[in-house]
Write a protein that holds these residues in place. Structure first.
Motif, PDB file in Angstrom:
ATOM      1  N   ARG B 392     -25.133 -14.618  17.354  1.00  0.00           N
ATOM      2  CA  ARG B 392     -25.176 -14.299  15.610  1.00  0.00           C
ATOM      3  C   ARG B 392     -23.959 -15.106  15.582  1.00  0.00           C
ATOM      4  NH1 ARG B 392     -24.891  -9.570  11.913  1.00  0.00           N
ATOM      5  NH2 ARG B 392     -25.979 -11.374  10.556  1.00  0.00           N
ATOM      6  N   ASP B 393     -24.135 -16.513  16.416  1.00  0.00           N
ATOM      7  CA  ASP B 393     -22.979 -17.279  16.315  1.00  0.00           C
ATOM      8  C   ASP B 393     -23.166 -19.105  16.087  1.00  0.00           C
ATOM      9  OD1 ASP B 393     -20.722 -19.422  16.868  1.00  0.00           O
ATOM     10  OD2 ASP B 393     -19.207 -17.594  16.766  1.00  0.00           O
ATOM     11  N   ALA B 394     -23.550 -19.326  15.413  1.00  0.00           N
ATOM     12  CA  ALA B 394     -24.420 -20.822  15.956  1.00  0.00           C
ATOM     13  C   ALA B 394     -23.894 -21.581  16.672  1.00  0.00           C
ATOM     14  CB  ALA B 394     -24.896 -21.626  15.532  1.00  0.00           C
ATOM     15  N   MET B 430     -20.345  -7.878  11.037  1.00  0.00           N
ATOM     16  CA  MET B 430     -20.402  -8.121   9.875  1.00  0.00           C
ATOM     17  C   MET B 430     -21.993  -7.311   9.338  1.00  0.00           C
ATOM     18  SD  MET B 430     -20.480 -11.866  10.925  1.00  0.00           S
ATOM     19  CE  MET B 430     -21.880 -11.950  12.915  1.00  0.00           C
ATOM     20  N   ARG B 456     -15.332  -4.482   7.698  1.00  0.00           N
ATOM     21  CA  ARG B 456     -16.476  -5.317   7.151  1.00  0.00           C
ATOM     22  C   ARG B 456     -16.094  -6.428   7.557  1.00  0.00           C
ATOM     23  NH1 ARG B 456     -19.082 -10.311   6.066  1.00  0.00           N
ATOM     24  NH2 ARG B 456     -21.096  -9.180   6.501  1.00  0.00           N
ATOM     25  N   ARG B 458     -14.829 -10.837   9.770  1.00  0.00           N
ATOM     26  CA  ARG B 458     -14.665 -10.621  11.151  1.00  0.00           C
ATOM     27  C   ARG B 458     -13.705 -11.482  11.244  1.00  0.00           C
ATOM     28  NH1 ARG B 458     -19.570 -13.753  13.842  1.00  0.00           N
ATOM     29  NH2 ARG B 458     -18.547 -14.895  16.137  1.00  0.00           N
ATOM     30  N   VAL B 459     -13.592 -11.637  12.734  1.00  0.00           N
ATOM     31  CA  VAL B 459     -11.808 -11.645  13.237  1.00  0.00           C
ATOM     32  C   VAL B 459     -11.775 -13.187  13.756  1.00  0.00           C
ATOM     33  CG1 VAL B 459     -10.061 -11.569  14.741  1.00  0.00           C
ATOM     34  CG2 VAL B 459     -11.070  -9.601  14.129  1.00  0.00           C
ATOM     35  N   GLY B 460     -10.988 -14.041  12.659  1.00  0.00           N
ATOM     36  CA  GLY B 460     -10.362 -15.296  13.184  1.00  0.00           C
ATOM     37  C   GLY B 460      -9.367 -15.590  13.738  1.00  0.00           C
ATOM     38  N   GLY B 473      -7.914 -10.516  10.940  1.00  0.00           N
ATOM     39  CA  GLY B 473      -9.096 -10.407  10.574  1.00  0.00           C
ATOM     40  C   GLY B 473      -9.237 -10.722   8.957  1.00  0.00           C
ATOM     41  N   ALA B 474     -10.828 -10.110   8.737  1.00  0.00           N
ATOM     42  CA  ALA B 474     -10.756 -10.051   6.919  1.00  0.00           C
ATOM     43  C   ALA B 474     -11.329  -8.609   6.605  1.00  0.00           C
ATOM     44  CB  ALA B 474     -11.693 -11.817   6.568  1.00  0.00           C
ATOM     45  N   ASP B 475     -11.009  -8.000   5.530  1.00  0.00           N
ATOM     46  CA  ASP B 475     -12.282  -7.255   5.012  1.00  0.00           C
ATOM     47  C   ASP B 475     -12.591  -8.067   3.563  1.00  0.00           C
ATOM     48  OD1 ASP B 475     -13.080  -5.021   3.778  1.00  0.00           O
ATOM     49  OD2 ASP B 475     -11.418  -3.807   4.251  1.00  0.00           O
ATOM     50  N   THR B 476     -14.217  -8.257   3.632  1.00  0.00           N
ATOM     51  CA  THR B 476     -14.715  -8.728   3.398  1.00  0.00           C
ATOM     52  C   THR B 476     -15.097  -7.522   1.623  1.00  0.00           C
ATOM     53  OG1 THR B 476     -17.574  -8.490   4.044  1.00  0.00           O
ATOM     54  CG2 THR B 476     -15.759 -10.609   4.367  1.00  0.00           C
ATOM     55  N   LEU B 478     -12.959  -5.902   0.720  1.00  0.00           N
ATOM     56  CA  LEU B 478     -12.494  -5.521  -0.053  1.00  0.00           C
ATOM     57  C   LEU B 478     -12.136  -7.189  -0.948  1.00  0.00           C
ATOM     58  CD1 LEU B 478     -10.983  -3.146  -0.854  1.00  0.00           C
ATOM     59  CD2 LEU B 478      -9.407  -3.774   0.778  1.00  0.00           C
ATOM     60  N   GLY B 479     -12.631  -7.935  -0.191  1.00  0.00           N
ATOM     61  CA  GLY B 479     -11.931  -9.253  -0.304  1.00  0.00           C
ATOM     62  C   GLY B 479     -10.210  -9.653  -0.233  1.00  0.00           C
ATOM     63  N   GLN B 481      -7.221 -11.099   3.315  1.00  0.00           N
ATOM     64  CA  GLN B 481      -6.993 -10.558   4.611  1.00  0.00           C
ATOM     65  C   GLN B 481      -6.127  -9.864   5.471  1.00  0.00           C
ATOM     66  OE1 GLN B 481      -4.306 -14.069   6.113  1.00  0.00           O
ATOM     67  NE2 GLN B 481      -6.280 -14.992   6.230  1.00  0.00           N
TER      68      GLN B 481
END
Lengths: 319, 652, 205
Positions: B392-394, B430, B456, B458-460, B473-476, B478-479, B481
């Motif tokens: 899932r990574d274009a 994701m 939930r 991705r890791v940057g 990474g992110a916890d989307t 919660l919004g 980092q």
């Protein structure tokens, strides 16, 4: 002799005069003729492209047009911010929808020019091998942190130079001088320079983590290729220390100064005395083994750059 | 000729943008057309009956159906006209759906194009001749390419049905990826315990011939009668003699050979048997690391081998096998995470791939089943799993979902907790894709019973700090980092097509998609067939798949082969090239250009040579027809006259 | 911007906004599948009112006012980490840039001091053709009523000879000023949305 148009940008006239000076000397030493673009103007930087991308393109584009008028097919700028604007101008000129507006403003198209950073010029036109051969005063025994900053190799499709996540060009040049370049995980992390004036706490936080990581890796200096990174990490190092509750004392020389030093050029001529944090440590000759031993012994003692005592430096708390 | 034209509405698929009624009425004005109509669903039973009724009522000698692509329904209509007494080749199809109604919205232009296509089909039909196929015996031997779980399943099913099976495996052992797994989801049963007996069956069944360490060199022939050349790669050990005692491995002084089976986590000997349960349990020499083969003095293995099986002079050899059907089960490879610079691009020893972690978990793995990190052998306390690495990574050219990673991460996190009760596992994801039976419950158990922390986002970036890794990474949800300090990071590397999949597809003359996965004949209704008759697919070579689906496909392909082999003969395709000996000038150009070697010289009385087509070998490609200077060689059902008739209509 | 915890999608979705962002940035906003990589990679997330991922989400939902009034778009340093790591190949930094330009045009810049700094920067460029670093700071300090910003740096810089007291002027200043004038004249007519910025001498360049 290779002839390259030189767009130095406003910083190199003021707070980064030593970058200008060392750039000219190093290029000359390798037979690259820098032709300063006559009557060049400011590229407009971030304020211009957040006002209108076309303003940025036109301001930067005028310089490219003058370079082309002077018969140059390559334009070099030591400032990655300026380089971004120059590349933006080229992109605007190539965009069929904006080409006319661009040409109307600038007076001509700027097709067929190659725009590069100083680092790219040195890496691709000179190369680590040639540098290694030219070294007069090896920096053997010194640990120098290669810090590229955020814009030099990113975004990859536009920068078209080195790797966006793990660039190695500066590492190779540093190694060619005889010094050691540790694997620096923050090579391309933003230092916050844009907000030096307006959000000083950002600088404290972002600059602090870069200095911190450099110190953890045993770096004696952070080598940069961007005037804004340099000012931020050097001139503002005291402000950072205050915010970060740290006592970093890391000189932040330009890559051109480091190369100049290795070529045996007088540190003063390279403007090393212009740095805020004294780069004296870089002048130590460590090529003798007994001095090497001394240094290793000294490193055991906790110096000012050793981490510890940094209260809550990095953790991120959801607020 | 009396021709009937049937224009299909295909519900609204065609009638939505094509005036089918007008197409039919226009068709009535074409030469020889005596009947034309439009119909709601021509392929339906009443639709077919309508064609048959019209043939009888109007004395039709040829039929044109304007409908969909011939790929699906040409056989349907050919059978229908045949039932009504016509030869099946007195039928033509005009594709006014895929080529017209589905690709344009301009009703007038579409209708005009449909009329043109029907006119061309009618023009061609006027030159059609009845063709008749002959019968060929079917060779009831099966070739299975690939010895992973899908191939093993297919081979055993067919062998159980009494057929002879030839299995070719590229590696020196069978079992594929599954042999490397520790446990399997969602039941946590031991992978080698359930696969092992099947592997043993393959080696013990008398009607299965196994070629391990072998690859397909070339394939010729056609359904029922393939000839396959197999390259047996030099293993430098005579497997007829080798007893698998392991003495050679024990004594081999080259101790730093690549350990492919353990995914580079350990070191192997230059001569080895990859794992204790390997089938066939035979040693092989890795030429890259063997001292003797690299000009140094050694030969220790040869000296210690009790049965003198080591043969440094061994060369690749080619064997030929005759089979009637082929099942392709070449499996998959895992994405190489060095594309991810932000995750260290393979430079950090404690950032590993999912399959590497599987080897760490395995009792037969490099660390004996104890979880340790590769850098310093320490037991990790905090383990981070990152999903969708190469899926899932274009940006890395892999926009598809690999389908198995969500599940294998959940399994590995559960096993981690079992091995190290004090450890903490974190999963960055994701979405969780767990649609199989008992799958979602399994992922819930990881969270609810095993305390795996799912995050939930991705890791940057991953970077070392001290002797640990920082995972940023992110916890989307919660919004925010988030940052996790980890001792070990496991990347759920995704599925990609097997290396060399494209080359094998070209040998088999089957199609593959842009990612190298083999194309099934129809995504829903012909899932294990290919467009080459007699070649079937099983497992992940067709697309990412888990074990249950691979096994199901293996059995499905086997059943297709069994129904083929239930016949003693098959009909040949009469759409092949035919030489008119009177006009043939014996130049031999057709023999030179034929890609299948289907044309040869035939000596007539008086020593005159003429070209002759072997109808069973000819694939009907038409290259000879295009090359022949006097046009003496003609591809039946696509003759020059037929094609020119179509072109003339189009240009008229 | 204050967060709202309820949203009526139909009433608040501004489809023109989505279209304008996509046209000006050249990016397809609907490609974003909310993986969070931009937020994870952004070193300014700590300061944003809405993390980048949520700016993308709000844009997908056509929330013009929330997006253009956010602090995030003005605290983004355009460092390209988001663009570099986006698995969907979206140039996220370009979207942020577009939003800044739109927010200037709509006069909804939430960070007044940053805008003042940028305005003074551009004014310097317009006047001299180059930036006059030493002159820029005092004007900024005066206008943001923070007179002592960076005063701690001055003595050392003076000692290092890095502060100049006269601006460098280029010869063709007229040409530069002309570029500014043309841009100012055309920048609203281009998108047909004549929503002129209030032309007070304080905020205009």
């Amino acid at each position: 002799m290779k002839r390259v148009a030189y767009y130095k940008g406003c910083s190199l006239e003021g707070l980064a005069v030593e970058y200008d000076r060392s750039t000219r000397i190093v290029c000359e030493a390798f037979g690259i003729e820098l032709v300063e673009i006559p009557d060049w103007n400011c590229c407009g930087s971030t304020p211009a492209h957040s006002y209108d991308p076309l303003l940025s393109a036109a301001l930067a584009g005028r310089n490219l047009a003058i370079a082309a008028d002077n018969g140059c097919d390559m334009v070099m700028t030591p400032c990655p911010g300026c380089l971004k604007s120059l590349k933006g101008a080229q992109e605007t000129c190539e965009d069929p929808q904006q080409r006319k507006a661009f040409v109307d403003l600038v007076g001509k198209d700027v097709d067929g020019l190659k725009t590069v950073s100083l680092l790219q010029l040195l890496y691709e036109e000179v190369g680590a091998e040639a540098l290694q051969k030219a070294v007069q005063r090896p920096l053997t025994g010194h640990v120098l942190i290669p810090y590229y900053g955020c814009l030099l190799t990113r975004p990859a499709q536009k920068a078209r130079f080195d790797d966006p996540e793990n660039p190695i060009s500066m590492d190779r040049l540093i190694e060619a001088t005889g010094a050691t370049a540790p694997d620096f995980p923050y090579k391309t992390e933003c230092c916050g320079a844009t907000y030096g004036v307006t959000r000083n706490d950002f600088v404290g936080r972002l600059g602090g983590r870069i200095l911190d990581m450099a110190a953890r890796l045993g770096g004696e200096a952070i080598v940069v290729a961007c005037p804004l990174c340099q000012q931020n990490l050097d001139m503002r190092q005291k402000q950072i220390n205050k915010y970060y509750k740290s006592a970093f004392n890391l000189p932040v020389p330009y890559i051109s100064q480091i190369i100049g030093l290795a070529l045996g050029i007088d540190p003063k001529v390279l403007g090393l005395n212009k740095l805020c944090v004294s780069p004296r440590v870089l002048l130590e000759d460590r090529t003798q083994p007994d001095q090497e031993a001394q240094r290793v012994g000294a490193a055991v003692k906790p110096g000012p750059n050793q981490p510890g005592g940094i209260a809550g430096g990095e953790s991120i708390q959801p607020s | 000729m009396r021709i009937g034209v049937f224009v299909c509405n295909c519900g609204t698929n065609i009638a939505g943008t094509v005036d089918t009624k007008r197409v039919a009425s226009e068709a009535l004005s074409f030469a020889d057309v005596v009947y034309a109509t439009n119909y709601m669903y021509t392929c339906s039973e009443p639709g077919q009956q309508e064609i048959q009724r019209a043939i009888g009522e109007h004395g039709l000698q040829g039929v044109v159906v304007a409908a969909c692509s011939p790929r699906m329904h040409e056989p349907t209509f050919r059978r229908a006209v045949e039932k009504a007494g016509l030869n099946r080749y007195m039928f033509e199809m005009a594709n006014i759906r895929e080529h017209v109604s589905w690709i344009g919205n301009d009703r007038e232009a579409n209708t005009q194009k449909a009329i043109d296509l029907v006119r061309m089909a009618v023009a061609k039909l006027r030159f059609n001749n009845p063709l008749f196929s002959s019968k060929m015996p079917v060779n009831k031997r099966l070739l299975v390419i690939g010895g992973g779980v899908a191939g093993i399943q297919a081979a055993l099913d067919c062998a159980d049905g009494g057929m002879d099976v030839v299995m070719v495996e590229r590696k020196q052992y069978i079992g594929g990826k599954m042999a490397k797994l520790d446990k399997t989801f969602p039941t946590i049963d031991c992978s080698s315990c359930i696969l092992g007996p099947k592997m043993v069956d393959v080696s013990q069944k008398e009607n299965i011939t196994l070629y391990a360490a072998s690859e397909i060199e070339s394939i010729s022939g056609y359904i029922g009668n393939f000839t396959v050349q197999i390259r047996k790669k030099a293993t430098y050990v005579n497997w007829e003699a080798c007893t698998g005692c392991g003495l050679c491995t024990e004594k081999c002084p080259s101790k730093k050979a690549a350990d492919y089976f353990n995914e580079g986590l350990g070191a192997a000997r230059a001569i080895n048997i990859p794992f204790p349960q390997a089938i066939p349990k035979k040693a092989a020499i890795d030429a890259q690391f063997c001292r003797q083969l690299n000009g140094k003095k050694c030969g220790v293995c040869a000296k210690v081998c009790p049965v003198q099986a080591v043969d440094f002079e061994m060369k690749d050899s080619i064997v030929t096998e005759q089979v009637g059907a082929i099942i392709v089960a070449t499996g998959y490879d895992l994405f190489d995470h060095s594309a991810y610079g932000e995750y260290g691009a393979g430079r950090y020893p404690d950032v590993i791939s999912g399959i590497q972690y599987e080897r760490i978990l395995s009792a037969s793995g490099p660390y004996g089943g104890h979880i340790r990190r590769p850098s310093d052998g320490k037991e990790p306390k905090d383990i981070v799993f990152i999903s969708c690495v190469g899926s899932r990574d274009a940006s890395v050219g892999r926009p598809y979902c690999s389908g198995i990673c969500c599940m294998y991460i959940a399994k590995q996190a559960i096993l981690t907790r079992d091995h190290l009760p004090e450890s903490n596992s974190y999963v960055f994801y994701m979405d969780i894709r767990s649609p199989g039976k008992n799958y979602d419950e399994f992922v819930r158990r990881a969270q609810e019973e095993y305390g795996v922390q799912y995050i939930r986002g991705r890791v940057g970036k991953i970077y070392p700090r001290g002797d640990r890794m920082v995972v940023q990474g992110a916890d989307t949800l919660l919004g925010v980092q988030v940052e996790v300090e980890a001792d070990l990071v496991v990347l759920a590397t995704g599925v990609e097509s097997s290396a060399g999949a494209g080359e094998l597809a070209e040998k088999l003359r089957i199609s593959y998609d842009q990612y190298g996965f083999y194309m099934e004949s129809h995504p829903k209704l012909r899932p294990v067939e290919t467009n080459t008759a007699g070649v079937y697919l099983a497992g992940a070579c067709q697309g990412p798949k888990d074990i249950p689906s691979s096994v199901a496909q293996g059995s499905a392909a086997a059943s297709k082969v069994q129904s083929l082999f239930a016949h003693d003969t098959i009909e040949t395709n009469p759409q092949v090239a035919l030489v008119n000996e009177r006009t043939c000038i014996s130049c031999g150009k057709c023999i030179q250009v034929c890609p299948f070697g289907a044309i040869q010289w035939k000596e007539l009385r008086g020593g005159i040579k003429k070209a002759e087509v072997l109808p069973t070998v000819c694939q009907g490609c038409g290259v000879c027809n295009a090359t022949c200077p006097p046009k003496a060689i003609q591809l039946q059902h696509a003759t020059d006259n037929q094609i020119l008739a179509e072109v003339n209509e189009l240009c008229a | 911007m204050e967060r709202t915890n309820t949203l009526s999608i139909q009433q608040s979705r501004d489809n023109d906004f989505i279209r304008e962002v996509e046209e000006a940035s050249g990016q397809t906003v609907s490609k974003c599948y909310q993986c969070g990589n931009c937020m994870a990679s952004c070193v300014y997330t700590f300061a944003y009112d809405y993390p980048v991922t949520q700016i993308m989400r709000l844009t997908q939902l056509g929330q013009r006012d929330t997006v253009l009034g956010s602090s995030s778009i003005w605290l983004c340093a355009n460092c390209q980490a988001c663009t570099t790591r986006c698995p969907q190949n979206i140039d996220v930094a370009q979207v942020m840039e577009t939003l800044r330009v739109m927010s200037r045009k709509a006069n909804t810049v939430s960070q007044r001091d940053i805008r003042v700094f940028y305005d003074e920067f551009l004014r310097s460029v317009k006047t001299f053709g180059r930036v006059f670093e030493t002159g820029l700071l005092p004007v900024y300090n005066l206008r943001t009523k923070r007179p002592f910003t960076d005063f701690d740096l001055a003595p050392r810089l003076m000692w290092k000879g890095k502060l100049s007291f006269l601006p460098a002027r280029i010869k063709k200043r007229k040409k530069i000023a002309q570029i500014f004038e043309v841009i100012k004249r055309d920048r609203f007519s281009k998108d047909g949305k004549a929503r002129p910025e209030p032309l007070s001498s304080q905020t205009d360049i």
